[in-house]
Motif scaffolding. Structure first.
Motif, PDB file in Angstrom:
ATOM      1  N   UNK A  96     -14.977  -4.575  -9.721  1.00 36.49           N
ATOM      2  CA  UNK A  96     -16.237  -4.779  -8.994  1.00 36.49           C
ATOM      3  C   UNK A  96     -17.014  -5.893  -9.681  1.00 36.49           C
ATOM      4  N   UNK A  97     -17.969  -6.496  -8.972  1.00 34.02           N
ATOM      5  CA  UNK A  97     -18.769  -7.551  -9.559  1.00 34.02           C
ATOM      6  C   UNK A  97     -19.640  -7.014 -10.686  1.00 34.02           C
ATOM      7  N   UNK A  98     -20.083  -5.777 -10.548  1.00 35.97           N
ATOM      8  CA  UNK A  98     -20.927  -5.182 -11.582  1.00 35.97           C
ATOM      9  C   UNK A  98     -20.150  -4.997 -12.883  1.00 35.97           C
ATOM     10  N   UNK A  99     -18.917  -4.482 -12.782  1.00 31.81           N
ATOM     11  CA  UNK A  99     -18.088  -4.298 -13.977  1.00 31.81           C
ATOM     12  C   UNK A  99     -17.732  -5.638 -14.606  1.00 31.81           C
ATOM     13  N   UNK A 100     -17.514  -6.651 -13.773  1.00 31.47           N
ATOM     14  CA  UNK A 100     -17.175  -7.975 -14.265  1.00 31.47           C
ATOM     15  C   UNK A 100     -18.339  -8.577 -15.056  1.00 31.47           C
ATOM     16  N   UNK A 101     -19.537  -8.504 -14.513  1.00 30.35           N
ATOM     17  CA  UNK A 101     -20.685  -9.091 -15.190  1.00 30.35           C
ATOM     18  C   UNK A 101     -21.039  -8.324 -16.459  1.00 30.35           C
ATOM     19  N   UNK A 123      -5.703  -2.193  -3.818  1.00 29.55           N
ATOM     20  CA  UNK A 123      -5.311  -2.163  -2.406  1.00 29.55           C
ATOM     21  C   UNK A 123      -6.509  -2.255  -1.467  1.00 29.55           C
ATOM     22  N   UNK A 124      -7.724  -2.031  -1.993  1.00 30.55           N
ATOM     23  CA  UNK A 124      -8.867  -1.937  -1.071  1.00 30.55           C
ATOM     24  C   UNK A 124     -10.129  -2.662  -1.541  1.00 30.55           C
ATOM     25  N   UNK A 125     -10.028  -3.668  -2.441  1.00 31.94           N
ATOM     26  CA  UNK A 125     -11.260  -4.377  -2.842  1.00 31.94           C
ATOM     27  C   UNK A 125     -11.255  -5.838  -2.404  1.00 31.94           C
ATOM     28  N   UNK A 149      -4.206   4.150 -12.773  1.00 25.16           N
ATOM     29  CA  UNK A 149      -5.295   4.290 -11.824  1.00 25.16           C
ATOM     30  C   UNK A 149      -5.005   3.609 -10.503  1.00 25.16           C
ATOM     31  N   UNK A 150      -5.987   2.828 -10.043  1.00 23.90           N
ATOM     32  CA  UNK A 150      -5.939   2.227  -8.714  1.00 23.90           C
ATOM     33  C   UNK A 150      -5.497   0.768  -8.764  1.00 23.90           C
ATOM     34  N   UNK A 151      -4.880   0.319  -9.855  1.00 23.59           N
ATOM     35  CA  UNK A 151      -4.633  -1.110 -10.001  1.00 23.59           C
ATOM     36  C   UNK A 151      -3.221  -1.542  -9.665  1.00 23.59           C
ATOM     37  N   UNK A 152      -2.394  -0.660  -9.161  1.00 23.43           N
ATOM     38  CA  UNK A 152      -1.092  -1.061  -8.650  1.00 23.43           C
ATOM     39  C   UNK A 152      -1.258  -1.476  -7.190  1.00 23.43           C
ATOM     40  N   UNK A 156       1.582  -3.938   1.319  1.00 20.17           N
ATOM     41  CA  UNK A 156       1.996  -5.279   1.726  1.00 20.17           C
ATOM     42  C   UNK A 156       0.879  -6.021   2.439  1.00 20.17           C
ATOM     43  N   UNK A 157       0.115  -5.331   3.254  1.00 23.53           N
ATOM     44  CA  UNK A 157      -0.985  -5.984   3.967  1.00 23.53           C
ATOM     45  C   UNK A 157      -2.042  -6.482   3.000  1.00 23.53           C
ATOM     46  N   UNK A 158      -2.373  -5.663   2.002  1.00 26.93           N
ATOM     47  CA  UNK A 158      -3.365  -6.063   0.997  1.00 26.93           C
ATOM     48  C   UNK A 158      -2.876  -7.266   0.204  1.00 26.93           C
ATOM     49  N   UNK A 159      -1.622  -7.240  -0.205  1.00 29.50           N
ATOM     50  CA  UNK A 159      -1.060  -8.363  -0.951  1.00 29.50           C
ATOM     51  C   UNK A 159      -1.145  -9.657  -0.148  1.00 29.50           C
ATOM     52  N   UNK A 160      -0.737  -9.584   1.093  1.00 30.75           N
ATOM     53  CA  UNK A 160      -0.720 -10.788   1.923  1.00 30.75           C
ATOM     54  C   UNK A 160      -2.118 -11.354   2.146  1.00 30.75           C
ATOM     55  N   UNK A 161      -3.104 -10.490   2.335  1.00 30.65           N
ATOM     56  CA  UNK A 161      -4.480 -10.967   2.525  1.00 30.65           C
ATOM     57  C   UNK A 161      -4.983 -11.681   1.273  1.00 30.65           C
TER      58      UNK A 161
END
Length: 440
Positions: A96-101, A123-125, A149-152, A156-161
């Motif tokens: 997230x932008x908050x965690x990044x900053x 898959x969903x950010x 966690x959620x970082x794998x 395929x749709x998420x990867x392509x986008x």
């Protein structure tokens, strides 16, 4: 001796504030010496650009029992690494932008080295990734293999986008999860759960690496993505890359120092000390990786510095943590390989300093040039350095090189014109700055 941009020569470097003012070949004119506020005598030493490490895990936030941005950035400058790019698999994950900053703000408080932080893909950010200012962020990290966690990212749709629409460098960890799980099932059914360490490269196999890397290259080729393949570990993966000049490449590759130094024969001696993901492979793979640096199929050398407590490195192949501290000794390791004739000194500087700056389009770093930030390292090539528990600066306090004597010593490190490490001691100055990137 100044080593820079494919050549070496005796000379002097004049620093004014944060920047290099001029580089003078030959003898230093007397009138300049007389007016200098401070002189650093480096006769008999080498001066190199500061190393840029494009892949580290400094473990903050959430995993600070094993490492912190403060401790690991001190270890970095002690090893001549003046800029680092940190990975997103922390707690919370940097998705997230908050965690990044939060990470940027923390580094501004405590880091003697320059810094940048990847934002992690899930898959969903996707909508979060679209909002990132990539003139201030080094890239997007995708785990196309086993992760926590959620970082794998396995949709395929998420990867392509992401590959098609995110206007940034996409850095990928490539190991095919399905192959890893099939290998794990095969070996545990035959030999039980308590597998010794030498099963690690059989489970996280060369096939698992190549299948995932090939998928990433196929997607990047289809969508014109700027793709960077992290920590390549096999001969076959190098065939996915071409020998074009770096300035012409959209698909690039990194190799880490442990894959250039160790091979699978070393599991017998070092055990879990050399357990990484991707696994260290065969002697033939190591030789192919070295050759790929020579012929420019591989573009940069990094560390994948990933500390764990020594207690976390205990147990069987399936239980011991993967990763280890490397950032303090990566330049010394490469300098030893250059003294062995594996690489030239100029190649070491090219792959650890110039190429990362060019590949990531970093603003005014990675070279010794007038007008560039004064990030530089003074090396004593004639002073051996033995790694001991007392001089390991990573918080975990162990190293796979403990007891090894490198032929050269990192004597001084300057970041943004300030001396942050000298004669074995950090200065305590937090002079690091946020890296900036050209987006042209």
């Amino acid at each position: 001796m100044i080593v820079n941009e494919g050549s070496h020569f005796v000379g002097s470097i004049i620093i004014d504030g944060e920047f290099i003012e001029t580089i003078i070949p030959g003898e230093l004119p007397g009138h300049i010496a007389d007016t200098a506020q401070r002189m650093v005598d480096a006769k008999g030493k080498w001066i190199l650009p500061g190393v840029i490490d494009d892949q580290v895990h400094f473990r903050e936030p959430g995993l600070t029992h094993k490492a912190e941005i403060a401790t690991e950035s001190i270890a970095a400058v002690a090893g001549g690494v003046t800029s680092f790019m940190d990975m997103p698999n922390t707690l919370p994950q940097t998705t997230s932008l908050e965690a990044l900053e939060w990470k940027y703000n923390r580094a501004a408080e405590v880091s003697p080295a320059n810094y940048s932080f990847y934002i992690g893909a899930t898959n969903d950010n996707f909508e979060v990734l679209k909002r990132v200012d990539f003139s201030q962020v080094c890239g997007v990290k995708i785990f196309m293999g086993s992760s926590t966690g959620n970082m794998l990212v396995d949709n395929d749709t998420s990867l392509r986008k992401i590959f098609a629409e995110i206007p940034a460098l996409i850095a990928v960890h490539c190991e095919k999860e399905e192959i890893i799980q099939a290998n794990k099932k095969y070996y545990t059914e035959r030999f039980g759960e308590e597998l010794p360490i030498f099963f690690h490269p059989l489970i996280r196999s060369a096939e698992a690496c190549y299948a995932s890397s090939a998928q990433a290259v196929e997607l990047a080729t289809q969508y014109g993505t700027r793709l960077h393949l992290l920590h390549l570990s096999t001969a076959r993966e190098t065939t996915l890359l071409d020998q074009s000049p770096l300035s012409e490449k959209r698909i690039t590759g990194e190799v880490c120092v442990h894959h250039l130094w160790f091979d699978d024969n070393d599991y017998a001696q070092y055990g879990n000390r050399v357990k990484w993901n991707p696994a260290i492979k065969t002697c033939g793979d190591r030789q192919a990786l070295r050759e790929a640096l020579h012929n420019n199929r591989l573009d940069v050398v990094a560390t994948d510095h990933a500390p764990h407590l020594w207690s976390e490195k205990q147990g069987s192949c399936l239980k011991a943590a993967s990763g280890g501290p490397l950032v303090q000794h990566s330049l010394q390791l490469m300098l030893e390989l250059s003294q062995q004739g594996v690489f030239t000194l100029e190649q070491v500087v090219e792959k650890m300093c110039h190429a990362p700056a060019q590949l990531y389009r970093i603003d005014r770093r990675g070279h010794l040039r007038p007008g560039y930030y004064a990030d530089l390292v003074v090396v004593d090539p004639c002073k051996p350095y033995t790694v001991t528990p007392e001089n390991i600066l990573s918080k975990c306090r162990w190293s796979p090189f403990e007891g090894h004597t490198f032929p050269a010593t990192i004597e001084r490190t300057f970041v943004n014109g300030h001396e942050v490490f000298a004669e074995g001691k950090p200065s305590g100055k937090t002079q690091g700055k946020r890296l900036a990137f050209r987006t042209d």
